[in-house]
Design a protein around this motif. Structure first.
Motif, PDB file in Angstrom:
ATOM      1  N   PHE A  49       0.788  -1.218   0.000  1.00 15.90           N
ATOM      2  CA  PHE A  49       0.000   0.000   0.000  1.00 15.90           C
ATOM      3  C   PHE A  49       0.833   1.288   0.000  1.00 15.90           C
ATOM      4  N   LEU A  50       1.820   1.418   0.868  1.00 19.12           N
ATOM      5  CA  LEU A  50       2.491   2.692   1.084  1.00 19.12           C
ATOM      6  C   LEU A  50       3.240   3.210  -0.136  1.00 19.12           C
ATOM      7  N   ARG A  51       4.148   2.418  -0.688  1.00 18.32           N
ATOM      8  CA  ARG A  51       4.928   2.852  -1.851  1.00 18.32           C
ATOM      9  C   ARG A  51       4.401   2.197  -3.126  1.00 18.32           C
ATOM     10  N   ASN A  52       3.146   1.874  -3.135  1.00 19.10           N
ATOM     11  CA  ASN A  52       2.560   1.195  -4.277  1.00 19.10           C
ATOM     12  C   ASN A  52       2.304   2.202  -5.397  1.00 19.10           C
ATOM     13  N   ASN A  53       2.946   1.981  -6.524  1.00 17.65           N
ATOM     14  CA  ASN A  53       2.723   2.816  -7.705  1.00 17.65           C
ATOM     15  C   ASN A  53       2.805   1.934  -8.937  1.00 17.65           C
ATOM     16  N   ILE A  54       2.498   2.489 -10.078  1.00 18.53           N
ATOM     17  CA  ILE A  54       2.455   1.692 -11.301  1.00 18.53           C
ATOM     18  C   ILE A  54       3.816   1.100 -11.642  1.00 18.53           C
ATOM     19  N   SER A  55       4.873   1.830 -11.359  1.00 16.25           N
ATOM     20  CA  SER A  55       6.218   1.355 -11.669  1.00 16.25           C
ATOM     21  C   SER A  55       6.590   0.133 -10.834  1.00 16.25           C
ATOM     22  N   SER A  56       6.374   0.210  -9.524  1.00 18.75           N
ATOM     23  CA  SER A  56       6.718  -0.932  -8.665  1.00 18.75           C
ATOM     24  C   SER A  56       5.754  -2.098  -8.878  1.00 18.75           C
ATOM     25  N   SER A  57       4.499  -1.800  -9.207  1.00 18.11           N
ATOM     26  CA  SER A  57       3.535  -2.874  -9.486  1.00 18.11           C
ATOM     27  C   SER A  57       3.928  -3.617 -10.763  1.00 18.11           C
ATOM     28  N   TRP A  58       4.312  -2.867 -11.794  1.00 15.14           N
ATOM     29  CA  TRP A  58       4.754  -3.496 -13.029  1.00 15.14           C
ATOM     30  C   TRP A  58       6.026  -4.307 -12.792  1.00 15.14           C
TER      31      TRP A  58
END
Length: 111
Positions: A49-58
């Motif tokens: 949740f905290l550092r979740n962004n499209i880049s890290s998710s991808w």
């Protein structure tokens, strides 16, 4: 089993699978952070949740799909990652089947 009951059953299964996915992702992130910090950093230090962004998710999805765990020589991580990949494919199959069945059922009213 009626189509309404089947729909509710599949919905509950899919929601349970999402919860299980979060647990599996947490296990993956913890393992990477603790034992493979360089790889974890390259992935953008992903969290749920905290550092979740499209880049890290991808990067996380790519890690599973491309099977990047093989280069880390971590047997537990390989088993976890491969299991997650199978889990992901099964989830997608169920999800698309559920929506496809709903589309087909909506085209043919009950007799």
């Amino acid at each position: 089993m009626s189509s309404a009951t089947a729909g509710v059953t599949v919905s509950v299964i899919l929601v349970g699978m999402v919860a299980a996915w979060f647990i599996l992702m947490k296990m993956l992130f913890n393992r990477l952070e603790r034992l493979h910090p360089v790889k974890y950093e390259k992935m953008g230090r992903p969290t749920l949740f905290l550092r979740n962004n499209i880049s890290s998710s991808w990067a996380s999805l790519k890690f599973l799909l491309v099977r990047e765990h093989r280069h880390l020589n971590d047997n537990y991580l390989s088993k976890l990652s491969d299991s997650m990949l199978v889990f992901f494919v099964v989830y997608l199959f169920l999800l698309f089947s559920f929506f496809l069945a709903g589309q087909v059922a909506s085209q043919y009213p009950p007799i």
